[in-house]
Design a protein around this motif. Structure first.
Motif, short mmCIF file in Angstrom:
data_model
loop_
_atom_site.label_atom_id
_atom_site.label_comp_id
_atom_site.label_asym_id
_atom_site.label_seq_id
_atom_site.Cartn_x
_atom_site.Cartn_y
_atom_site.Cartn_z
N HIS A 38 0.96 -1.08 0.06
CA HIS A 38 -0.02 0.03 0.06
C HIS A 38 0.79 1.19 0.03
CE1 HIS A 38 -3.50 -2.42 0.44
NE2 HIS A 38 -3.14 -2.79 1.68
N PRO A 39 0.48 2.28 -0.69
CA PRO A 39 1.07 3.43 -0.80
C PRO A 39 1.42 4.08 0.78
CG PRO A 39 -0.79 4.08 -1.80
CD PRO A 39 -0.70 2.32 -1.32
N ILE A 40 2.71 4.63 0.90
CA ILE A 40 2.91 5.08 2.39
C ILE A 40 2.58 6.58 2.34
CG2 ILE A 40 4.78 5.57 3.82
CD1 ILE A 40 6.10 3.09 2.34
N ASP A 41 1.78 7.29 3.37
CA ASP A 41 1.66 8.53 3.67
C ASP A 41 2.43 9.01 4.48
OD1 ASP A 41 0.73 11.11 4.12
OD2 ASP A 41 -1.56 10.37 4.29
N PHE A 42 3.37 9.83 4.03
CA PHE A 42 4.54 10.27 4.90
C PHE A 42 4.18 11.46 5.67
CE2 PHE A 42 6.66 8.17 1.46
CZ PHE A 42 7.58 7.40 2.02
N GLN A 43 3.08 11.91 5.64
CA GLN A 43 2.68 12.94 6.37
C GLN A 43 1.68 12.30 7.68
OE1 GLN A 43 3.60 15.81 6.34
NE2 GLN A 43 4.48 15.98 4.20
N LYS A 44 1.67 11.14 7.69
CA LYS A 44 0.96 10.44 8.87
C LYS A 44 2.07 9.89 9.84
CE LYS A 44 -3.65 9.58 7.42
NZ LYS A 44 -4.53 8.55 6.34
N ILE A 45 3.28 10.03 9.57
CA ILE A 45 4.33 9.35 10.27
C ILE A 45 4.86 10.32 11.34
CG2 ILE A 45 6.65 8.55 10.35
CD1 ILE A 45 6.06 7.47 7.47
N ILE A 46 4.85 10.01 12.34
CA ILE A 46 5.57 10.88 13.56
C ILE A 46 7.05 10.78 13.58
CG2 ILE A 46 5.68 11.17 16.07
CD1 ILE A 46 2.89 10.20 16.39
N TYR A 47 7.70 11.79 12.95
CA TYR A 47 8.95 11.93 13.10
C TYR A 47 10.08 12.19 14.36
CZ TYR A 47 7.90 11.39 8.12
OH TYR A 47 7.55 10.80 7.02
N TYR A 48 9.23 12.58 15.42
CA TYR A 48 9.98 12.74 16.65
C TYR A 48 8.98 12.26 17.82
CZ TYR A 48 13.04 14.14 20.31
OH TYR A 48 13.61 14.10 21.68
N SER A 49 9.56 11.25 18.66
CA SER A 49 8.66 11.39 19.71
C SER A 49 9.67 10.91 20.98
CB SER A 49 7.55 10.16 19.67
OG SER A 49 8.15 9.05 19.36
N ALA A 50 9.24 11.12 22.10
CA ALA A 50 10.09 10.78 23.36
C ALA A 50 10.36 9.50 23.42
CB ALA A 50 9.49 11.29 24.44
N PRO A 51 11.40 9.01 23.73
CA PRO A 51 11.49 7.44 23.99
C PRO A 51 10.35 6.93 24.86
CG PRO A 51 13.48 8.75 24.54
CD PRO A 51 12.55 9.64 24.38
N LYS A 52 9.86 5.89 24.32
CA LYS A 52 8.69 5.55 25.02
C LYS A 52 9.10 4.58 26.03
CE LYS A 52 5.00 5.54 21.63
NZ LYS A 52 5.46 5.03 20.38
N LYS A 53 8.55 4.72 27.08
CA LYS A 53 8.65 3.69 28.18
C LYS A 53 7.45 2.55 28.19
CE LYS A 53 10.32 3.99 33.09
NZ LYS A 53 10.43 4.73 34.13
N LYS A 54 7.97 1.48 27.98
CA LYS A 54 7.19 0.14 28.01
C LYS A 54 6.46 0.08 29.40
CE LYS A 54 9.10 -2.94 24.86
NZ LYS A 54 9.17 -4.44 24.80
N PRO A 55 5.34 -0.34 29.43
CA PRO A 55 4.69 -0.66 30.69
C PRO A 55 5.29 -1.55 31.45
CG PRO A 55 3.27 -1.33 28.88
CD PRO A 55 4.23 -0.63 28.41
N GLN A 56 5.78 -1.30 32.67
CA GLN A 56 6.53 -2.25 33.32
C GLN A 56 5.67 -3.33 33.95
OE1 GLN A 56 10.00 -1.49 34.45
NE2 GLN A 56 10.39 -3.10 35.88
N LEU A 57 6.04 -4.72 33.66
CA LEU A 57 5.12 -5.79 34.18
C LEU A 57 6.03 -6.53 35.27
CD1 LEU A 57 4.67 -7.53 30.72
CD2 LEU A 57 3.20 -5.84 31.91
N ASP A 58 5.38 -7.10 35.99
CA ASP A 58 6.03 -7.81 37.31
C ASP A 58 6.49 -9.00 37.11
OD1 ASP A 58 5.50 -5.55 38.89
OD2 ASP A 58 3.39 -6.21 39.38
N SER A 59 5.99 -9.89 36.21
CA SER A 59 6.62 -11.14 35.90
C SER A 59 6.21 -11.87 34.56
CB SER A 59 6.01 -12.28 36.87
OG SER A 59 4.73 -12.69 36.50
N LEU A 60 6.88 -12.86 34.08
CA LEU A 60 6.45 -13.33 32.83
C LEU A 60 5.40 -13.87 32.51
CD1 LEU A 60 9.98 -15.10 31.76
CD2 LEU A 60 9.04 -12.78 30.77
N ASP A 61 4.53 -13.97 33.72
CA ASP A 61 3.12 -14.46 33.54
C ASP A 61 2.36 -13.31 32.81
OD1 ASP A 61 4.16 -16.62 35.06
OD2 ASP A 61 3.29 -16.01 36.75
#
Ligand SMILES: Nc1ncnc2c1ncn2[C@@H]1O[C@H](COP(=O)(O)OP(=O)(O)O)[C@@H](O)[C@H]1O
Ligand SMILES: [Mg+2]
Lengths: 482, 257
Positions: free
Chosen positions: A77-100
């Motif tokens: 599919h064609p890529i819409d370059f105006q829909k891309i975010i070119y700068y965002s703060a490093p995302k912190k993943k939600p921290q999980l407590d265990s592999l479960d």
């Protein structure tokens, strides 16, 4: 060790890095869209020197004049370059407590790959045990490299600490206007790795092998630059076998390698981005420009890649053999299943005398996928006694998939020799039966046969990854027989 | 009375819609050596492949009971793990896969099936050395890709070597003798004889009676047109050699002894 890793480690362990490493956690993001202000914003955020901003802007202006290439044997599919975010703060993943708490399907794959528990936790964002002292491992690693005089850091850090080195080499292998995606990358690249191996130094360790998690923070527009000075040598590994999910659909990286006299660079890639589901929904578009410049005499650049992921792959790691007696190598396994499409290969440009190139490409297609090898061997007029050998084998599983080979050969020198061999075969029912008759399950039989088919490439991988790559191939083929 | 190792009853099998086996009956007890002889194209290899579970062949009628279980219900790998071994007439090459790697995968699959641990690397080497002696196989073959570039004789020895390593209960040898010179034939036969035991059975498929001078069978069966037309002891093989297959082909079918 890159800051990205340290940052992650710090996030995980909740400790600040005590060796004076400064990482600013930016808090703001830009809205989607691309214009000159966006580029100014990125450059400013990264505190780049002025020349870098100018360089980015020039690339952007070039890009505006260029058109998306359409010669590849892929559909998307064609890529819409105006829909891309070119700068965002490093995302912190939600921290999980265990592999479960982690998706069991993902864990099953990690287990099959043999990824250690602690590393599984890091990959999935589970709090790491204090026993697993990542910070100290990272520190030892960094000290050892510094002792050898090796620079290995994020590109953004290199731009501040070693601007002259970056300025001298960036864009010298892949010019900003080289192609559509390289121009885009030059304008907006987020980060990547910078490696400099000084004269005569053999890098004391495999780079990037310690923390696979590295690869997760490199972002959508990654920029890597590796320089091996006279007589230096280094082995760099990018990526990881663990499946990588990312909501960014487009990945357009640029990798530049520079080898001076007698230098040796070995660059290995394992690419396992999300390929989309069985029906081809979702999945990453992986459009990469990778090029190595054998600038010095007797220099040697070797690319090894195992490509199993992405919905659409479009990449041609290349070597420009300028130095006399220089050597370029390309070893590739590209596996496509379901609805994946890969158009990959290499370019070997022989400019210097007695230059040699060696290409081994193994394509495996299963399901409804399409797998194309596209390779160019070009021998220029002054490249006397140049030699190329290309071997290009395709293995088909089932009859709904496709394998294609497009070799482009141009020889401008009569003393050169170019050889091309290509084969296409179907995975043998008789081979599978021979294995199952000895008690081996059909699935294991297929992976054994595929592994044998790829042997010449897999043996080029660093040892620890060869084992994982082997398992990765098996996992990627699951459900393709029977 | 002993329980048979395998009982084949009224077996019919097709390939590409063409009937090859047309009502074959055969019972093998533990420890017995049976030989199947017959002209080219009579269905000998088909029988071997059907027993091993090749799915290109379709069983349309009949049953096969192996150790009291329905053999036709098992996948090829399961049959192998349960002790069915086929020494192929034409062993296939598997490029890039080292023979040792292949054999270890096979041993470990069988062990896993039996609930045993994987073999450790040193024990595997010891086992291979010991079994290679049995067929006088060159050790260098282990380092090469499976069957790749092996001579005809090497391939056949390699099959028997694998059989010795995997220690099956039912050993099916499909024309293992063809393409072997007299010395190699004797070596292979000695290897097979060394493996004979009261709970291991053999089905020797051969075109010539020559092999049976070295491995003396308990029973000889003649297969013609997908059916066993005559059975007897070793004497039958000798008679066949004298008179040729045309002699039995003319006999009325089902003259089972
Ligand atoms: N794959 C196959 N496709 C079609 N016909 C086959 C195939 N394999 C065997 N046949 C046919 O089946 C018959 C029996 O073959 P086979 O069992 O190999 O005989 P034998 O081993 O006794 O020489 C022959 O007529 C042969 O042509
Ligand atoms: Mg036959």
């Amino acid at each position: 060790m890159t800051t990205a890793t340290e940052q992650t480690i710090n996030e995980f362990t909740g400790k600040g890095y005590k060796h004076g490493f400064v990482t600013e956690i930016e808090s703001d993001s830009l809205p989607p869209g691309l214009n000159e202000d966006v580029i100014r914003f990125i450059s400013e955020k990264k505190k780049e020197p002025d020349w870098m901003l100018e360089w980015r802007l020039k690339a952007y202006r070039d890009w505006l004049e260029m058109e998306m290439p359409d010669w590849q044997n892929v559909n998307f599919h064609p890529i819409d370059f105006q829909k891309i975010i070119y700068y965002s703060a490093p995302k912190k993943k939600p921290q999980l407590d265990s592999l479960d708490e982690v998706d069991p399907e993902l864990l099953r794959t990690y287990e099959k790959l043999g990824i250690p528990l602690e590393e599984q936790k890091m990959l999935t964002g589970v709090a790491v045990d204090a026993v697993f002292d990542s910070v100290s491992v990272a520190t030892t690693f960094k000290e050892k490299l510094a002792e050898a005089g090796v620079i290995f850091c994020p590109m953004s850090e290199a731009l501040q600490k070693h601007p002259d080195l970056v300025k001298k080499y960036i864009g010298s292998v892949v010019p900003t206007n080289d192609n559509y995606f390289a121009a885009l990358n030059s304008a907006v690249f987020s980060d990547g790795s910078f490696v400099y191996i000084p004269k005569g130094v053999t890098c004391p360790m495999e780079l990037s092998t310690y923390f696979r998690i590295n690869a997760m923070n490199t972002g959508q527009f990654e920029r890597t630059l590796i320089i091996a000075a006279e007589g230096a040598s280094v082995s760099y590994l990018e990526g990881c076998t663990a499946p990588m999910r990312d909501e960014n659909q487009l990945h357009a990286a640029v990798v530049e390698l520079v080898a001076l006299d007698d230098a040796h660079i070995k660059y290995s890639t394992i690419q396992n981005w999300y390929p989309g589901d069985e029906n081809g929904k979702g999945g990453i578009y992986n459009f990469v420009t990778k090029r190595g410049d054998c600038r010095g005499d007797r220099s040697h650049i070797s690319w090894t890649q195992v490509e199993t992921g992405s919905a659409v792959t479009w990449k041609y790691p290349s070597c420009v053999l300028k130095g006399d007696d220089s050597i370029g190598e390309f070893y590739s396994v590209a596996l496509t299943n379901n609805r994946q499409q890969a158009d990959t290969g290499t370019k070997m440009i022989h400019i210097g005398k007695n230059t040699r190139s060696y290409i081994v490409s193994k394509g495996i297609s299963a399901g409804f996928s399409d797998n194309t090898y596209r390779g160019q061997v070009k021998v220029l007029k002054n490249a006397s006694n140049a030699r190329n050998y290309t071997q290009c084998d395709s293995l088909l599983m089932g009859d709904k998939c496709g394998a294609h080979t497009f070799p482009y050969i141009e020889v401008g020198n009569s003393t050169s020799q170019v050889e091309h061999e290509a084969t296409t075969s179907k995975i043998g029912e008789d081979q599978i039966f021979y294995c199952t008759q000895r008690g081996i399950s059909e699935e294991d039989a297929v992976s054994l046969i595929v592994n044998g088919f790829c042997k010449e490439v897999l043996k080029e991988l660093p040892m620890e990854f060869a084992v994982e790559a082997d398992k990765l191939l098996a996992i990627s083929l699951e459900g393709s027989v029977g | 009375m002993t329980t048979p190792l395998i009982e084949i009853k009224n077996l019919h099998a097709n390939i590409d819609g063409q009937e090859i086996l047309r009502g074959l009956d055969l019972t093998i007890n533990p420890g017995e050596v049976h030989s199947i002889m017959g002209p080219n194209g009579s269905g000998k290899s088909t029988l071997a492949q059907v027993l091993a579970g090749r799915d290109a062949f379709e069983v349309t009628e009949g049953e096969i009971i192996y150790e009291g279980k329905d053999l036709l219900d098992m996948d090829p790998d399961e049959r192998a793990c349960e002790g069915v071994f086929l020494a192929f007439q034409y062993p296939v090459e598997i490029p890039g896969v080292r023979t040792t790697q292949f054999l270890k995968a096979a041993i470990n699959a069988v062990r896993k099936h039996r609930g045993e641990d994987e073999i450790d690397a040193l024990d595997a080497v010891k086992l291979f050395r010991e079994k290679m002696k049995l067929v006088d196989m060159d050790e260098s073959l282990l380092k090469r890709a499976v069957n790749e570039g092996f001579s005809g004789g090497e391939k056949k020895r390699h099959e028997i070597f694998q059989m010795a390593v995997l220690e099956p209960k039912l050993c099916i040898l499909d024309e293992t003798d063809s393409g072997l010179d007299i010395d190699a034939l004797r070596i292979v036969a000695d290897g097979v004889n060394a493996m004979r035991s009261k709970d291991r059975s053999f089905l020797l498929i051969t075109h010539y009676q020559r092999l049976l001078d070295y491995i003396v069978p308990d029973f000889v069966h003649v297969l013609v047109n997908g059916r066993i037309v005559q059975s007897g002891d070793k004497g039958l093989a000798l008679e066949l050699e004298k008179k040729g297959y045309s002699w039995v082909e003319k006999e009325p079918a089902a003259a089972t002894a």
